[in-house]
Design a protein around this motif. Structure first.
Motif, PDB file in Angstrom:
ATOM      1  N   MET A 160     -57.552  56.267  55.752  1.00  0.00           N
ATOM      2  CA  MET A 160     -57.813  55.590  57.015  1.00  0.00           C
ATOM      3  C   MET A 160     -56.608  55.702  57.937  1.00  0.00           C
ATOM      4  SD  MET A 160     -59.752  52.127  55.712  1.00  0.00           S
ATOM      5  CE  MET A 160     -60.114  51.603  57.394  1.00  0.00           C
ATOM      6  N   LYS A 161     -56.834  55.441  59.196  1.00  0.00           N
ATOM      7  CA  LYS A 161     -55.760  55.430  60.180  1.00  0.00           C
ATOM      8  C   LYS A 161     -55.607  54.017  60.740  1.00  0.00           C
ATOM      9  CE  LYS A 161     -56.396  60.229  61.660  1.00  0.00           C
ATOM     10  NZ  LYS A 161     -56.664  61.121  62.829  1.00  0.00           N
ATOM     11  N   PRO A 162     -54.397  53.672  61.202  1.00  0.00           N
ATOM     12  CA  PRO A 162     -54.205  52.337  61.772  1.00  0.00           C
ATOM     13  C   PRO A 162     -55.066  52.130  63.015  1.00  0.00           C
ATOM     14  CG  PRO A 162     -52.095  53.399  61.308  1.00  0.00           C
ATOM     15  CD  PRO A 162     -53.141  54.444  61.153  1.00  0.00           C
ATOM     16  N   ALA A 163     -55.415  50.881  63.259  1.00  0.00           N
ATOM     17  CA  ALA A 163     -56.053  50.535  64.526  1.00  0.00           C
ATOM     18  C   ALA A 163     -55.046  50.753  65.654  1.00  0.00           C
ATOM     19  CB  ALA A 163     -56.518  49.082  64.486  1.00  0.00           C
ATOM     20  N   SER A 164     -55.533  50.924  66.859  1.00  0.00           N
ATOM     21  CA  SER A 164     -54.641  51.203  67.995  1.00  0.00           C
ATOM     22  C   SER A 164     -53.706  50.018  68.251  1.00  0.00           C
ATOM     23  CB  SER A 164     -55.466  51.498  69.248  1.00  0.00           C
ATOM     24  OG  SER A 164     -56.252  50.373  69.595  1.00  0.00           O
ATOM     25  N   PHE A 165     -52.510  50.325  68.737  1.00  0.00           N
ATOM     26  CA  PHE A 165     -51.514  49.287  69.031  1.00  0.00           C
ATOM     27  C   PHE A 165     -50.564  49.783  70.107  1.00  0.00           C
ATOM     28  CE2 PHE A 165     -49.962  51.905  65.541  1.00  0.00           C
ATOM     29  CZ  PHE A 165     -48.679  52.251  65.946  1.00  0.00           C
ATOM     30  N   GLU A 166     -49.895  48.857  70.757  1.00  0.00           N
ATOM     31  CA  GLU A 166     -48.836  49.169  71.708  1.00  0.00           C
ATOM     32  C   GLU A 166     -47.513  49.253  70.948  1.00  0.00           C
ATOM     33  OE1 GLU A 166     -49.352  49.812  74.920  1.00  0.00           O
ATOM     34  OE2 GLU A 166     -51.506  49.489  74.615  1.00  0.00           O
ATOM     35  N   TYR A 167     -46.553  49.936  71.552  1.00  0.00           N
ATOM     36  CA  TYR A 167     -45.258  50.124  70.897  1.00  0.00           C
ATOM     37  C   TYR A 167     -44.139  49.774  71.868  1.00  0.00           C
ATOM     38  CZ  TYR A 167     -41.254  52.553  68.768  1.00  0.00           C
ATOM     39  OH  TYR A 167     -40.025  52.873  68.240  1.00  0.00           O
ATOM     40  N   SER A 168     -43.174  48.971  71.387  1.00  0.00           N
ATOM     41  CA  SER A 168     -42.024  48.591  72.207  1.00  0.00           C
ATOM     42  C   SER A 168     -40.744  48.786  71.415  1.00  0.00           C
ATOM     43  CB  SER A 168     -42.124  47.123  72.650  1.00  0.00           C
ATOM     44  OG  SER A 168     -43.276  46.900  73.423  1.00  0.00           O
ATOM     45  N   ARG A 169     -39.686  49.188  72.126  1.00  0.00           N
ATOM     46  CA  ARG A 169     -38.371  49.309  71.504  1.00  0.00           C
ATOM     47  C   ARG A 169     -37.376  48.485  72.326  1.00  0.00           C
ATOM     48  NH1 ARG A 169     -35.907  55.158  70.436  1.00  0.00           N
ATOM     49  NH2 ARG A 169     -37.721  55.242  69.034  1.00  0.00           N
ATOM     50  N   PRO A 170     -37.191  47.216  71.971  1.00  0.00           N
ATOM     51  CA  PRO A 170     -36.318  46.332  72.752  1.00  0.00           C
ATOM     52  C   PRO A 170     -34.851  46.728  72.628  1.00  0.00           C
ATOM     53  CG  PRO A 170     -37.011  45.248  70.745  1.00  0.00           C
ATOM     54  CD  PRO A 170     -37.780  46.523  70.807  1.00  0.00           C
ATOM     55  N   ALA A 171     -34.078  46.309  73.621  1.00  0.00           N
ATOM     56  CA  ALA A 171     -32.651  46.630  73.641  1.00  0.00           C
ATOM     57  C   ALA A 171     -31.839  45.691  72.760  1.00  0.00           C
ATOM     58  CB  ALA A 171     -32.121  46.584  75.078  1.00  0.00           C
ATOM     59  N   ASP A 172     -32.335  44.462  72.544  1.00  0.00           N
ATOM     60  CA  ASP A 172     -31.620  43.500  71.714  1.00  0.00           C
ATOM     61  C   ASP A 172     -32.615  42.529  71.098  1.00  0.00           C
ATOM     62  OD1 ASP A 172     -32.252  41.566  73.716  1.00  0.00           O
ATOM     63  OD2 ASP A 172     -30.434  42.101  74.812  1.00  0.00           O
ATOM     64  N   LEU A 173     -32.106  41.626  70.246  1.00  0.00           N
ATOM     65  CA  LEU A 173     -32.983  40.709  69.538  1.00  0.00           C
ATOM     66  C   LEU A 173     -33.652  39.707  70.468  1.00  0.00           C
ATOM     67  CD1 LEU A 173     -31.347  39.736  66.115  1.00  0.00           C
ATOM     68  CD2 LEU A 173     -33.375  41.117  66.540  1.00  0.00           C
ATOM     69  N   ASP A 174     -32.946  39.280  71.502  1.00  0.00           N
ATOM     70  CA  ASP A 174     -33.544  38.324  72.424  1.00  0.00           C
ATOM     71  C   ASP A 174     -34.743  38.932  73.141  1.00  0.00           C
ATOM     72  OD1 ASP A 174     -31.746  36.384  71.694  1.00  0.00           O
ATOM     73  OD2 ASP A 174     -30.371  36.763  73.350  1.00  0.00           O
ATOM     74  N   GLU A 175     -34.669  40.198  73.502  1.00  0.00           N
ATOM     75  CA  GLU A 175     -35.819  40.869  74.109  1.00  0.00           C
ATOM     76  C   GLU A 175     -36.947  40.993  73.096  1.00  0.00           C
ATOM     77  OE1 GLU A 175     -37.145  45.112  76.187  1.00  0.00           O
ATOM     78  OE2 GLU A 175     -35.016  44.731  75.774  1.00  0.00           O
ATOM     79  N   ALA A 176     -36.600  41.275  71.838  1.00  0.00           N
ATOM     80  CA  ALA A 176     -37.622  41.360  70.792  1.00  0.00           C
ATOM     81  C   ALA A 176     -38.331  40.020  70.632  1.00  0.00           C
ATOM     82  CB  ALA A 176     -36.989  41.787  69.477  1.00  0.00           C
ATOM     83  N   CYS A 177     -37.569  38.922  70.658  1.00  0.00           N
ATOM     84  CA  CYS A 177     -38.165  37.591  70.546  1.00  0.00           C
ATOM     85  C   CYS A 177     -39.083  37.296  71.728  1.00  0.00           C
ATOM     86  CB  CYS A 177     -37.071  36.534  70.447  1.00  0.00           C
ATOM     87  SG  CYS A 177     -36.107  36.586  68.914  1.00  0.00           S
ATOM     88  N   ALA A 178     -38.676  37.724  72.915  1.00  0.00           N
ATOM     89  CA  ALA A 178     -39.504  37.509  74.103  1.00  0.00           C
ATOM     90  C   ALA A 178     -40.822  38.272  73.992  1.00  0.00           C
ATOM     91  CB  ALA A 178     -38.736  37.938  75.352  1.00  0.00           C
ATOM     92  N   LEU A 179     -40.773  39.473  73.443  1.00  0.00           N
ATOM     93  CA  LEU A 179     -42.001  40.250  73.246  1.00  0.00           C
ATOM     94  C   LEU A 179     -42.913  39.577  72.228  1.00  0.00           C
ATOM     95  CD1 LEU A 179     -40.429  43.828  73.201  1.00  0.00           C
ATOM     96  CD2 LEU A 179     -42.081  42.969  74.892  1.00  0.00           C
ATOM     97  N   LEU A 180     -42.331  39.021  71.185  1.00  0.00           N
ATOM     98  CA  LEU A 180     -43.125  38.292  70.195  1.00  0.00           C
ATOM     99  C   LEU A 180     -43.798  37.073  70.816  1.00  0.00           C
ATOM    100  CD1 LEU A 180     -40.791  38.297  67.046  1.00  0.00           C
ATOM    101  CD2 LEU A 180     -43.019  39.414  67.228  1.00  0.00           C
ATOM    102  N   ALA A 181     -43.057  36.376  71.665  1.00  0.00           N
ATOM    103  CA  ALA A 181     -43.595  35.172  72.299  1.00  0.00           C
ATOM    104  C   ALA A 181     -44.735  35.488  73.257  1.00  0.00           C
ATOM    105  CB  ALA A 181     -42.480  34.427  73.029  1.00  0.00           C
ATOM    106  N   ALA A 182     -44.717  36.695  73.823  1.00  0.00           N
ATOM    107  CA  ALA A 182     -45.718  37.077  74.822  1.00  0.00           C
ATOM    108  C   ALA A 182     -47.007  37.612  74.210  1.00  0.00           C
ATOM    109  CB  ALA A 182     -45.124  38.117  75.775  1.00  0.00           C
ATOM    110  N   ASP A 183     -46.998  37.898  72.890  1.00  0.00           N
ATOM    111  CA  ASP A 183     -48.163  38.525  72.271  1.00  0.00           C
ATOM    112  C   ASP A 183     -48.313  37.993  70.852  1.00  0.00           C
ATOM    113  OD1 ASP A 183     -50.116  40.140  71.180  1.00  0.00           O
ATOM    114  OD2 ASP A 183     -49.264  42.020  71.905  1.00  0.00           O
ATOM    115  N   ASP A 184     -49.329  37.173  70.630  1.00  0.00           N
ATOM    116  CA  ASP A 184     -49.530  36.570  69.305  1.00  0.00           C
ATOM    117  C   ASP A 184     -49.798  37.608  68.225  1.00  0.00           C
ATOM    118  OD1 ASP A 184     -49.177  34.065  70.344  1.00  0.00           O
ATOM    119  OD2 ASP A 184     -51.313  33.614  70.538  1.00  0.00           O
ATOM    120  N   GLY A 185     -50.278  38.798  68.639  1.00  0.00           N
ATOM    121  CA  GLY A 185     -50.604  39.821  67.654  1.00  0.00           C
ATOM    122  C   GLY A 185     -49.490  40.815  67.411  1.00  0.00           C
ATOM    123  N   ALA A 186     -48.323  40.588  68.004  1.00  0.00           N
ATOM    124  CA  ALA A 186     -47.202  41.517  67.852  1.00  0.00           C
ATOM    125  C   ALA A 186     -46.525  41.329  66.496  1.00  0.00           C
ATOM    126  CB  ALA A 186     -46.191  41.316  68.971  1.00  0.00           C
TER     127      ALA A 186
END
Length: 292
Positions: free
Chosen positions: A1-27
C-alpha cells in the motif's frame, strides 16, 4: 500500500514546528520516521501534514553538562551507539544501543523519536526510566522539563502535548568510580521488539558492597518499571543470588504484566524475574572488575 496524501513542512526551528502542530490537529512530527513511515505505508496512520524536524539546527548533539549528558532529540541512534562520551559516562545506554532495532534503523532512528513514541519495549525508554532521565519539550515558545516517571503514561502514550516538540533528554551521570551495568532481553529474533527486558546499573565500594543501584524492567507492563525498593535494599549488600531473587520476586508480585499473542502475563512475570537477576549479577561483576 501507499500512504494517504499529506502536506509536508520543514520548519526552521522548534517553535515554528510547534506552531504548525497547533494549526493542524492531524499534523505529525517526523525525524527518523522508523515507526511512523511503516504505519503510514499500511495506512494505520494518516497524518494530514508531516513536519520534518530532522534538519533543524542544534537539535542533534551529545553534550557533557557535568552531572548529566544532554542528548538532542534529533540525534541519530547510531551516533549514540558510537559515541565515546556515552560509553564513558552512560554505560547502561551504551550497553543497550546494539539491541535497538537493526543497524539500518539506528542509522535513521532518533533518540527523541524513540522516547516520544513511548513503546514500553523500547530499550532507550527503559534506560531513561531506569536512570531517571529528565526530558525537555518546547511548546508555545517555552521549555518544560519532566521526569520519565511522569512522562510515560501507557503503551505508546506520553504526557507530551499535541502542540509540543520533544527537544532534549538529560541522562544523569553517576560519579562513582566503580560502576557496572547489565542488560538482558528476550525476543523472537535478535533486534526485534522485546517480550521482556531488564536493565541494571550498580556502583560498588572497595569492599564489593553496593553503594547505589538502579534496576528497570521493560516490555512486561504498560510502562517500564523502575524497581526503587529493590535498588534501595541492595545498598550496603554484596551480590547473593538467592537474596536478590527473593527481593525481585516480592517486588514483581504486585505488577500487572501485559498479555498478547507473543507472551502471556505469567510468562512475562517469570522471565522478568530471571532477566533481572542476570542483569544485576552482570552489573555487580562488571563493577567489581573496575579499579577505584
Amino acid at each position: 500500500m501507499k500512504p494517504a496524501s499529506f502536506e509536508y513542512s520543514r520548519p526552521a526551528d522548534l517553535d515554528e514546528a510547534c506552531a504548525l502542530l497547533a494549526a493542524d490537529d492531524g499534523a505529525r512530527l517526523i525525524a527518523g520516521g522508523q515507526t511512523l513511515v511503516p504505519l503510514m505505508a499500511m495506512r494505520l496512520a494518516r497524518p494530514t501534514r508531516l513536519i520534518d524536524i530532522a534538519r533543524i539546527p542544534g537539535l542533534a548533539y551529545i553534550r557533557d553538562e557535568g552531572n548529566t549528558i544532554a542528548i538532542g532529540a534529533a540525534t541519530k541512534q547510531q551516533a549514540v551507539e558510537s559515541d565515546s562520551l556515552v560509553r564513558a559516562k552512560l554505560p547502561l545506554l551504551a550497553k543497550v544501543m546494539p539491541y535497538v532495532g537493526h543497524g539500518a534503523t539506528r542509522a535513521r532512528g532518533t533518540v527523541g523519536g524513540s522516547l516520544a513514541n513511548g513503546d514500553p519495549a523500547a530499550e532507550i525508554v527503559l534506560v531513561a526510566v531506569t536512570l531517571g532521565a529528565t526530558l525537555v519539550w518546547r511548546d508555545g515558545g517555552k521549555a518544560t522539563e519532566i521526569g520519565t516517571s511522569d512522562f510515560f503514561i501507557g503503551p505508546m502514550v506520553t504526557a507530551l502535548p499535541q502542540t509540543a516538540c520533544l527537544a532534549e533528554a538529560r541522562f544523569p551521570v553517576w560519579p562513582e568510580p566503580r560502576i557496572g551495568v547489565g542488560f538482558h532481553e528476550v525476543n523472537a529474533r535478535q533486534s526485534d521488539f522485546a517480550f521482556v527486558s531488564a536493565a541494571a546499573q550498580i556502583a560498588l565500594d572497595n569492599e564489593g558492597r553496593c553503594t547505589r543501584a538502579a534496576i528497570g524492567i521493560g516490555a512486561a507492563t504498560a510502562v517500564p518499571l523502575r524497581l526503587d525498593t529493590v535498588a534501595k535494599t541492595l545498598q550496603g549488600a554484596r551480590f547473593e543470588e538467592a537474596a536478590v531473587r527473593a527481593l525481585l520476586r516480592a517486588a514483581l508480585a504486585g505488577i500487572e504484566p501485559m498479555a498478547d499473542l507473543h507472551a502471556s502475563a505469567d510468562y512475562r512475570r517469570r522471565v522478568a524475574l530471571t532477566l533481572a537477576v542476570r542483569a544485576i549479577a552482570d552489573a555487580y561483576q562488571a563493577a567489581a572488575t573496575r579499579r577505584a
